[in-house]
Design an enzyme around this catalytic site. Structure first.
Site, mmCIF file in Angstrom:
data_model
loop_
_atom_site.group_PDB
_atom_site.id
_atom_site.type_symbol
_atom_site.label_atom_id
_atom_site.label_comp_id
_atom_site.label_asym_id
_atom_site.label_seq_id
_atom_site.Cartn_x
_atom_site.Cartn_y
_atom_site.Cartn_z
ATOM 1 N N CYS A 32 0.833 -1.214 0.000
ATOM 2 C CA CYS A 32 0.000 0.000 0.000
ATOM 3 C C CYS A 32 0.865 1.261 0.000
ATOM 4 O O CYS A 32 1.562 1.540 0.971
ATOM 5 C CB CYS A 32 -0.899 -0.054 1.236
ATOM 6 S SG CYS A 32 -1.680 1.484 1.691
ATOM 7 N N CYS A 35 0.063 3.821 2.713
ATOM 8 C CA CYS A 35 0.583 3.326 3.995
ATOM 9 C C CYS A 35 2.046 3.736 4.160
ATOM 10 O O CYS A 35 2.479 4.130 5.243
ATOM 11 C CB CYS A 35 0.474 1.808 4.081
ATOM 12 S SG CYS A 35 -1.210 1.170 4.003
#
Length: 108
Positions: A32, A35
């Site tokens: 991600c 993230c």
């Protein structure tokens, strides 16, 4: 300090610890990109709030039980715990100053 934990440590490191201090949990996945953008922001916050806030990271792929229990459908999802309960949450990446304002408001 940011600490990474798995399903088996969640009870002790998040729920029990949240009885004595606020615990911020970052649910993330290694693939991600948002993230990865959020991670250094949370590391900075962990240093600044050391002793008042515990910052925990949980990889949703390695800890599916906890991710499912807390309804994680998108990452990054950040939840704040106090006394074993979720007291705040957001999904996505926000600037550090906004996250600190959010934490401060809940800490009061």
């Amino acid at each position: 300090m940011v600490e990474e934990i798995g399903d088996e440590e969640f009870e002790e490191k998040v729920l029990e610890r949240s009885k004595s201090m606020l615990v911020l949990v970052d649910f993330y996945a290694p693939w991600c990109m948002p993230c990865k953008m959020l991670s250094p922001i949370l590391e900075s916050i962990a240093k600044e709030y050391d002793g008042k806030l515990s910052v925990i990271k949980i990889n949703i792929e390695k800890s599916p039980l906890t991710a499912n229990k807390y309804g994680i459908f998108g990452v990054p999802t950040v939840k704040l715990f106090r006394n074993g309960e979720v007291v705040g949450e957001f999904i996505g990446v926000y600037p550090e100053n906004m996250i600190k304002e959010w934490i401060d408001k809940i800490m009061k």
